[in-house]
Design a protein around this motif. Structure first.
Motif, PDB file in Angstrom:
ATOM      1  N   VAL A 182       0.829  -1.212   0.000  1.00  0.00           N
ATOM      2  CA  VAL A 182       0.000   0.000   0.000  1.00  0.00           C
ATOM      3  C   VAL A 182       0.859   1.256   0.000  1.00  0.00           C
ATOM      4  CG1 VAL A 182      -1.700   1.323   1.322  1.00  0.00           C
ATOM      5  CG2 VAL A 182      -1.936  -1.167   1.112  1.00  0.00           C
ATOM      6  N   ASN A 183       1.884   1.273   0.835  1.00  0.00           N
ATOM      7  CA  ASN A 183       2.695   2.482   0.974  1.00  0.00           C
ATOM      8  C   ASN A 183       3.546   2.769  -0.261  1.00  0.00           C
ATOM      9  OD1 ASN A 183       1.691   3.082   3.513  1.00  0.00           O
ATOM     10  ND2 ASN A 183       3.267   1.895   4.568  1.00  0.00           N
ATOM     11  N   THR A 184       4.042   1.740  -0.918  1.00  0.00           N
ATOM     12  CA  THR A 184       4.812   1.987  -2.146  1.00  0.00           C
ATOM     13  C   THR A 184       3.900   2.497  -3.257  1.00  0.00           C
ATOM     14  OG1 THR A 184       4.640  -0.398  -2.622  1.00  0.00           O
ATOM     15  CG2 THR A 184       6.710   0.396  -1.683  1.00  0.00           C
ATOM     16  N   ALA A 185       2.685   1.962  -3.330  1.00  0.00           N
ATOM     17  CA  ALA A 185       1.730   2.468  -4.318  1.00  0.00           C
ATOM     18  C   ALA A 185       1.399   3.932  -4.038  1.00  0.00           C
ATOM     19  CB  ALA A 185       0.462   1.619  -4.291  1.00  0.00           C
ATOM     20  N   ARG A 186       1.180   4.254  -2.786  1.00  0.00           N
ATOM     21  CA  ARG A 186       0.883   5.641  -2.419  1.00  0.00           C
ATOM     22  C   ARG A 186       2.068   6.553  -2.714  1.00  0.00           C
ATOM     23  NH1 ARG A 186      -2.069   4.471   3.432  1.00  0.00           N
ATOM     24  NH2 ARG A 186      -4.162   4.003   2.594  1.00  0.00           N
ATOM     25  N   ALA A 187       3.277   6.056  -2.498  1.00  0.00           N
ATOM     26  CA  ALA A 187       4.466   6.864  -2.756  1.00  0.00           C
ATOM     27  C   ALA A 187       4.565   7.239  -4.235  1.00  0.00           C
ATOM     28  CB  ALA A 187       5.716   6.106  -2.314  1.00  0.00           C
ATOM     29  N   VAL A 188       4.224   6.307  -5.107  1.00  0.00           N
ATOM     30  CA  VAL A 188       4.261   6.590  -6.534  1.00  0.00           C
ATOM     31  C   VAL A 188       3.210   7.632  -6.912  1.00  0.00           C
ATOM     32  CG1 VAL A 188       3.813   5.609  -8.818  1.00  0.00           C
ATOM     33  CG2 VAL A 188       5.285   4.403  -7.213  1.00  0.00           C
ATOM     34  N   VAL A 189       2.013   7.475  -6.394  1.00  0.00           N
ATOM     35  CA  VAL A 189       0.961   8.449  -6.682  1.00  0.00           C
ATOM     36  C   VAL A 189       1.365   9.828  -6.166  1.00  0.00           C
ATOM     37  CG1 VAL A 189      -1.429   9.094  -6.198  1.00  0.00           C
ATOM     38  CG2 VAL A 189      -0.862   6.723  -6.735  1.00  0.00           C
ATOM     39  N   HIS A 190       1.942   9.869  -4.967  1.00  0.00           N
ATOM     40  CA  HIS A 190       2.398  11.147  -4.390  1.00  0.00           C
ATOM     41  C   HIS A 190       3.492  11.766  -5.257  1.00  0.00           C
ATOM     42  CE1 HIS A 190       3.415  14.123  -1.343  1.00  0.00           C
ATOM     43  NE2 HIS A 190       4.688  13.796  -1.522  1.00  0.00           N
ATOM     44  N   HIS A 191       4.430  10.955  -5.715  1.00  0.00           N
ATOM     45  CA  HIS A 191       5.512  11.461  -6.568  1.00  0.00           C
ATOM     46  C   HIS A 191       4.954  12.036  -7.864  1.00  0.00           C
ATOM     47  CE1 HIS A 191       9.293  11.705  -8.748  1.00  0.00           C
ATOM     48  NE2 HIS A 191       8.733  11.011  -9.716  1.00  0.00           N
ATOM     49  N   LEU A 192       4.052  11.325  -8.492  1.00  0.00           N
ATOM     50  CA  LEU A 192       3.479  11.799  -9.754  1.00  0.00           C
ATOM     51  C   LEU A 192       2.702  13.081  -9.556  1.00  0.00           C
ATOM     52  CD1 LEU A 192       2.279   8.387 -11.245  1.00  0.00           C
ATOM     53  CD2 LEU A 192       4.253   9.744 -11.979  1.00  0.00           C
ATOM     54  N   ALA A 193       1.965  13.177  -8.429  1.00  0.00           N
ATOM     55  CA  ALA A 193       1.207  14.382  -8.150  1.00  0.00           C
ATOM     56  C   ALA A 193       2.146  15.563  -7.889  1.00  0.00           C
ATOM     57  CB  ALA A 193       0.313  14.170  -6.932  1.00  0.00           C
ATOM     58  N   ALA A 194       3.261  15.313  -7.183  1.00  0.00           N
ATOM     59  CA  ALA A 194       4.228  16.363  -6.913  1.00  0.00           C
ATOM     60  C   ALA A 194       4.860  16.870  -8.204  1.00  0.00           C
ATOM     61  CB  ALA A 194       5.294  15.870  -5.947  1.00  0.00           C
ATOM     62  N   GLN A 195       5.210  15.958  -9.084  1.00  0.00           N
ATOM     63  CA  GLN A 195       5.791  16.340 -10.364  1.00  0.00           C
ATOM     64  C   GLN A 195       4.799  17.149 -11.196  1.00  0.00           C
ATOM     65  OE1 GLN A 195       8.954  15.836  -9.447  1.00  0.00           O
ATOM     66  NE2 GLN A 195       9.352  15.286 -11.588  1.00  0.00           N
ATOM     67  N   GLN A 196       3.542  16.746 -11.128  1.00  0.00           N
ATOM     68  CA  GLN A 196       2.513  17.452 -11.890  1.00  0.00           C
ATOM     69  C   GLN A 196       2.334  18.870 -11.386  1.00  0.00           C
ATOM     70  OE1 GLN A 196      -0.781  15.049 -13.015  1.00  0.00           O
ATOM     71  NE2 GLN A 196      -2.227  16.739 -13.037  1.00  0.00           N
ATOM     72  N   SER A 197       2.383  19.051 -10.048  1.00  0.00           N
ATOM     73  CA  SER A 197       2.199  20.379  -9.481  1.00  0.00           C
ATOM     74  C   SER A 197       3.370  21.299  -9.793  1.00  0.00           C
ATOM     75  CB  SER A 197       1.997  20.277  -7.964  1.00  0.00           C
ATOM     76  OG  SER A 197       3.180  19.814  -7.333  1.00  0.00           O
ATOM     77  N   ARG A 198       4.575  20.719  -9.915  1.00  0.00           N
ATOM     78  CA  ARG A 198       5.757  21.521 -10.227  1.00  0.00           C
ATOM     79  C   ARG A 198       5.728  22.057 -11.660  1.00  0.00           C
ATOM     80  NH1 ARG A 198       8.711  17.101  -7.755  1.00  0.00           N
ATOM     81  NH2 ARG A 198       9.155  17.597  -5.578  1.00  0.00           N
TER      82      ARG A 198
END
Length: 200
Positions: A182-198
């Motif tokens: 669960v946490n690795t999946a969430r980490a990927v989603v968080h990373h993609l969202a962070a990149q998108q916001s940048r």
């Protein structure tokens, strides 16, 4: 007029029998116990018969892994996080199995030593699993969940595999469990969202 046949006729079921015998040894004893002599004795065949099918036990071991675990899952739950969690749960379960736990170091060493094993391992085992991840990212793009850029796609695959592989081969004292999936999946989603916001 009779025809002379050169060589012995193929023995039906020998390959399946060798795969079954190898999986039994790999599950119960591990990669180091996998020898040609032991396998042909169990199956009731010969070394030449073995080598007509597999260049080495490393090649047979890879066949066992692919036969057991296939090419992973194709999922579509309607959202990215659920898709990634489902993929990760399957991978965690695979790496927790006795077959993987007792053979992964030996398999990785065989990949290092045999270029053709490495090529087959990537093409038939790793690449399809990465394609499963890339597929769910494409589905997420179609739903507008992630940005159109694919610059981080390969990194997303690495972020999913890396922690699972590390816990599988390094004695960290922390097990392979559902929280990791669960946490690795969430980490990927968080990373993609962070990149998108940048880049917004």
């Amino acid at each position: 007029m009779s025809q002379n046949r050169v060589g012995r006729p193929p023995q039906a079921g020998i390959s399946d029998a060798l795969i079954s015998a190898a999986e039994s040894v790999m599950t119960s004893q591990g990669y180091s116990a996998l020898t040609v002599d032991a396998l042909v004795t169990v199956v009731g065949t010969t070394r030449p018969t073995f080598y007509r099918r597999y260049p080495s036990v490393a090649h047979l071991a890879l066949e066992v892994i692919i036969d057991r675990f296939g090419t992973g899952l194709e999922v579509d739950n309607g959202n990215l996080i659920d898709d990634l969690i489902e993929l990760q749960r399957a991978e965690v379960e695979m790496f927790r199995s006795d077959l993987m736990r007792r053979n992964l170091p030996g398999l990785l060493e065989s990949i290092r030593l045999h270029a053709d094993v490495a090529e087959s391992y990537f093409g038939r085992f790793i690449a399809p699993r990465r394609e499963n991840v890339l597929r769910v990212l494409e589905l997420a793009r179609a739903r507008g969940e992630v940005r159109e850029s694919r610059d981080d796609d390969e990194l997303a695959c690495d972020l999913l595999l890396g922690p699972v592989l590390a816990r599988a081969i390094v004695p960290t004292g922390v097990g392979l469990d559902d929280a990791l999936a669960v946490n690795t999946a969430r980490a990927v989603v968080h990373h993609l969202a962070a990149q998108q916001s940048r880049t917004a």
